[in-house]
Design an enzyme around this catalytic site. Structure first.
Site, mmCIF file in Angstrom:
data_model
loop_
_atom_site.group_PDB
_atom_site.id
_atom_site.type_symbol
_atom_site.label_atom_id
_atom_site.label_comp_id
_atom_site.label_asym_id
_atom_site.label_seq_id
_atom_site.Cartn_x
_atom_site.Cartn_y
_atom_site.Cartn_z
ATOM 1 N N ILE A 155 4.494 1.361 -13.060
ATOM 2 C CA ILE A 155 4.400 2.813 -12.957
ATOM 3 C C ILE A 155 3.170 3.332 -13.716
ATOM 4 O O ILE A 155 3.111 3.253 -14.949
ATOM 5 C CB ILE A 155 5.702 3.472 -13.477
ATOM 6 C CG1 ILE A 155 6.934 2.840 -12.790
ATOM 7 C CG2 ILE A 155 5.647 4.979 -13.275
ATOM 8 C CD1 ILE A 155 6.911 2.877 -11.266
ATOM 9 N N ALA A 196 -0.819 11.270 -1.588
ATOM 10 C CA ALA A 196 -1.608 10.424 -2.496
ATOM 11 C C ALA A 196 -2.522 9.476 -1.724
ATOM 12 O O ALA A 196 -3.681 9.263 -2.089
ATOM 13 C CB ALA A 196 -0.684 9.640 -3.416
ATOM 14 N N GLN A 237 -34.456 -10.171 4.409
ATOM 15 C CA GLN A 237 -33.602 -9.673 5.497
ATOM 16 C C GLN A 237 -32.104 -9.752 5.155
ATOM 17 O O GLN A 237 -31.344 -8.864 5.513
ATOM 18 C CB GLN A 237 -33.871 -10.446 6.781
ATOM 19 C CG GLN A 237 -35.219 -10.110 7.390
ATOM 20 C CD GLN A 237 -35.489 -10.861 8.674
ATOM 21 O OE1 GLN A 237 -34.702 -11.722 9.083
ATOM 22 N NE2 GLN A 237 -36.599 -10.554 9.313
ATOM 23 N N GLU A 240 0.542 1.994 -3.283
ATOM 24 C CA GLU A 240 0.669 3.038 -2.249
ATOM 25 C C GLU A 240 0.725 2.424 -0.851
ATOM 26 O O GLU A 240 0.160 2.958 0.096
ATOM 27 C CB GLU A 240 -0.518 3.998 -2.317
ATOM 28 C CG GLU A 240 -0.672 4.638 -3.654
ATOM 29 C CD GLU A 240 -0.001 5.981 -3.751
ATOM 30 O OE1 GLU A 240 0.578 6.423 -2.747
ATOM 31 O OE2 GLU A 240 -0.040 6.559 -4.841
HETATM 32 P P1 FAD Z 1 5.696 -6.998 -2.448
HETATM 33 O O1 FAD Z 1 6.362 -5.899 -1.715
HETATM 34 O O2 FAD Z 1 6.542 -8.068 -3.040
HETATM 35 O O3 FAD Z 1 4.634 -7.656 -1.449
HETATM 36 C C1 FAD Z 1 4.010 -8.918 -1.699
HETATM 37 C C2 FAD Z 1 3.241 -9.319 -0.438
HETATM 38 O O4 FAD Z 1 4.157 -9.443 0.655
HETATM 39 C C3 FAD Z 1 2.206 -8.274 -0.021
HETATM 40 O O5 FAD Z 1 1.064 -8.913 0.474
HETATM 41 C C4 FAD Z 1 2.897 -7.528 1.102
HETATM 42 O O6 FAD Z 1 1.975 -6.942 2.029
HETATM 43 C C5 FAD Z 1 3.720 -8.637 1.734
HETATM 44 N N1 FAD Z 1 4.880 -8.099 2.446
HETATM 45 C C6 FAD Z 1 5.971 -7.467 1.927
HETATM 46 N N2 FAD Z 1 6.813 -7.108 2.902
HETATM 47 C C7 FAD Z 1 6.234 -7.491 4.074
HETATM 48 C C8 FAD Z 1 6.590 -7.375 5.444
HETATM 49 N N3 FAD Z 1 7.717 -6.776 5.844
HETATM 50 N N4 FAD Z 1 5.763 -7.910 6.358
HETATM 51 C C9 FAD Z 1 4.588 -8.497 5.982
HETATM 52 N N5 FAD Z 1 4.188 -8.623 4.718
HETATM 53 C C10 FAD Z 1 4.995 -8.127 3.778
HETATM 54 N N6 FAD Z 1 4.582 2.110 -7.918
HETATM 55 C C11 FAD Z 1 5.169 3.319 -8.220
HETATM 56 O O7 FAD Z 1 6.293 3.606 -7.794
HETATM 57 N N7 FAD Z 1 4.529 4.216 -9.011
HETATM 58 C C12 FAD Z 1 3.296 3.981 -9.529
HETATM 59 O O8 FAD Z 1 2.739 4.827 -10.237
HETATM 60 C C13 FAD Z 1 2.658 2.712 -9.251
HETATM 61 N N8 FAD Z 1 1.464 2.389 -9.837
HETATM 62 C C14 FAD Z 1 0.959 1.123 -9.681
HETATM 63 C C15 FAD Z 1 -0.158 0.731 -10.420
HETATM 64 C C16 FAD Z 1 -0.658 -0.561 -10.306
HETATM 65 C C17 FAD Z 1 -1.819 -0.983 -11.151
HETATM 66 C C18 FAD Z 1 -0.063 -1.474 -9.399
HETATM 67 C C19 FAD Z 1 -0.621 -2.858 -9.232
HETATM 68 C C20 FAD Z 1 1.044 -1.099 -8.675
HETATM 69 C C21 FAD Z 1 1.590 0.186 -8.819
HETATM 70 N N9 FAD Z 1 2.766 0.567 -8.152
HETATM 71 C C22 FAD Z 1 3.354 1.793 -8.424
HETATM 72 C C23 FAD Z 1 3.501 -0.404 -7.355
HETATM 73 C C24 FAD Z 1 2.944 -0.641 -5.961
HETATM 74 O O9 FAD Z 1 3.175 0.480 -5.148
HETATM 75 C C25 FAD Z 1 3.580 -1.921 -5.417
HETATM 76 O O10 FAD Z 1 2.988 -2.992 -6.129
HETATM 77 C C26 FAD Z 1 3.379 -2.094 -3.931
HETATM 78 O O11 FAD Z 1 4.189 -1.199 -3.216
HETATM 79 C C27 FAD Z 1 3.701 -3.526 -3.458
HETATM 80 O O12 FAD Z 1 4.920 -3.954 -3.968
HETATM 81 P P2 FAD Z 1 5.033 -5.389 -4.686
HETATM 82 O O13 FAD Z 1 3.957 -5.489 -5.688
HETATM 83 O O14 FAD Z 1 6.447 -5.540 -5.134
HETATM 84 O O15 FAD Z 1 4.696 -6.437 -3.569
#
Ligand code: FAD
Length: 390
Positions: free
Chosen positions: A168, A248, A285, A369
């Site tokens: 977060i 956002a 180039q 996001e």
């Molecule tokens: P996962 O959902 O586990 O995904 C891992 C991989 O699997 C990804 O490549 C994804 O594309 C793939 N995947 C997942 N499901 C599928 C599917 N159905 N089909 C194909 N591929 C799939 N969240 C908040 O709520 N508030 C915030 O302020 C916030 N800030 C953040 C700040 C940072 C620095 C970071 C790194 C993240 C932040 N997040 C925040 C969280 C962010 O939104 C999530 O990391 C993101 O939604 C992905 O979730 P996950 O990391 O659990 O990855």
């Protein structure tokens, strides 16, 4: 040399109003003065400069599209986009702080909050007196936020909130969190949780290689008593937080191109100054190809942003259109950062140039996001009518 020269190959400035250009130059000056001279140190030290919050408030970077009666800027979406572009030209972490505050904290309170909540929180958030965060992602539910387990129960005179959020932005320093949790019927609703409520903590996440000048943490709720008036009454269901994400993501589409412009400008200057084999590397180039492709992609993304901004102003932009822009522009920016890194040779890996910082930052931006692939699936769903997420 003007470190903030901006490529405008298709004269997109002619599509902007005088007000747009004024807003852009005031934010550009602010970034030059308050962010660029320090950002490399902040990022190297993994330091979140808390004092920037008040300064962002003063310059109107928080909630530019929120009506002025609640402390917002009352500006259109092109202005909002330009503000995000200029901040992210400085740093994606700084832009994240502003995006979260405006689109993910102020927007839901404005859109789904009661009049009392709007009056209580929005002016403080707009001025930077308070910092907010947005808690949707959980340790086991990232791309699939609908699976969240954070929940609240109606205890008569208050709600009892339990669960945890992860990744977060702003959380360790935030005065309040807009938290998404399931009610007893399993419907997702937003709650405003304030710092200091018993059972609520926000530990910081350390050792990030990306967005190092932005603070990131968890939100932990252990039987937190949330007053009933802190529930956002306007709307429930997963669509509610997703509407915030649309706003956002729109800002990110503009912001990422700001980072790309900074990389492009740095690479262009370096290529003209750096000599090898007796002439500037800009005369080769292969280097020209890199620069020409960067300018092409930036120009396409600028046009995309401008058109999407006009659709946003008319209230016609769809989630799929926003996904296309976020996905395309962040990917474009990351590719440009990588190519710019090569043009800078070994110097590209140092903090003397902004490239590696932008590149590492954009690795978060392409994931948060909605990941690059999830946005592709949103488009796939739009094209075929078949959701391929599950
Ligand atoms: P996962 O959902 O586990 O995904 C891992 C991989 O699997 C990804 O490549 C994804 O594309 C793939 N995947 C997942 N499901 C599928 C599917 N159905 N089909 C194909 N591929 C799939 N969240 C908040 O709520 N508030 C915030 O302020 C916030 N800030 C953040 C700040 C940072 C620095 C970071 C790194 C993240 C932040 N997040 C925040 C969280 C962010 O939104 C999530 O990391 C993101 O939604 C992905 O979730 P996950 O990391 O659990 O990855």
């Amino acid at each position: 040399q003007d470190l903030f020269e901006h490529p405008d190959f298709y004269q997109i400035d002619e599509l902007l109003t005088e007000e747009h250009k004024l807003i852009r130059s005031s934010i550009r000056d602010f970034v030059k003065r308050e962010i660029s001279p320090y950002i490399e140190d902040w990022a190297q030290q993994a330091h979140f400069p808390y004092e920037i919050v008040k300064k962002f408030g003063d310059v109107g970077a928080f909630g530019p599209s929120i009506p002025a009666e609640y402390g917002g800027g009352g500006l259109d979406y092109i202005s909002y986009g330009l503000i995000m572009q200029e901040i992210e030209r400085g740093d994606s972490g700084m832009r994240s702080t502003a995006s979260v505050q405006g689109s993910l904290v102020m927007y839901p309170i404005y859109k789904f909050g009661s009049e009392q909540q709007r009056k209580k929180y929005l002016p403080k958030l707009a001025s930077g007196e308070w910092l907010g965060c947005f808690g949707l992602t959980e340790p086991d539910h990232g791309s699939n936020p609908g699976g969240m387990v954070t929940n609240f129960k109606d205890m008569g005179d208050h709600y009892l909130l339990n669960g945890a959020k992860m990744w977060i932005s702003n959380s360790p320093k935030a005065n309040l969190a807009v938290v998404w949790a399931k009610n007893e019927q399993g419907r997702i609703q937003g709650l405003i949780v304030e710092r200091g409520m018993e059972g609520f903590s926000a530990p910081e996440t350390h050792n990030k290689w990306s967005l190092r000048a932005s603070t990131t943490g968890e939100l932990v709720f252990d039987n937190v008593k949330v007053p009933k008036e802190n529930l956002l009454p306007g709307k429930d269901g997963l669509g509610t937080p997703l509407m915030c994400l649309d706003s956002a993501r729109y800002g990110i589409a503009w912001g990422a191109i700001g980072a790309a412009m900074d990389c492009y400008e740095s690479a262009r200057r370096y290529a003209l100054e750096r000599n090898q084999f007796g002439k500037p590397i800009a005369s080769f180039q292969l280097v020209q190809k890199k620069l020409a492709e960067m300018l092409t992609e930036i120009t396409k993304a600028q046009l995309l942003n401008w058109r999407l901004g006009t659709l946003m102003n008319e209230g016609k932009a769809t989630t799929a259109q926003i996904s296309l822009a976020k996905r395309n522009n962040v990917h474009t920016a990351l590719e440009i950062a990588r190519e710019a890194r090569q043009i800078h040779g070994a110097m590209g890996i140092t903090g003397e140039y902004p490239i590696m910082r932008h590149m590492a930052n954009l690795e978060s931006v392409i994931t948060y996001e909605g990941t690059h692939d999830i946005h592709l699936l949103i488009l796939g769903n739009h094209i075929t009518g078949i959701p391929a997420f599950v």
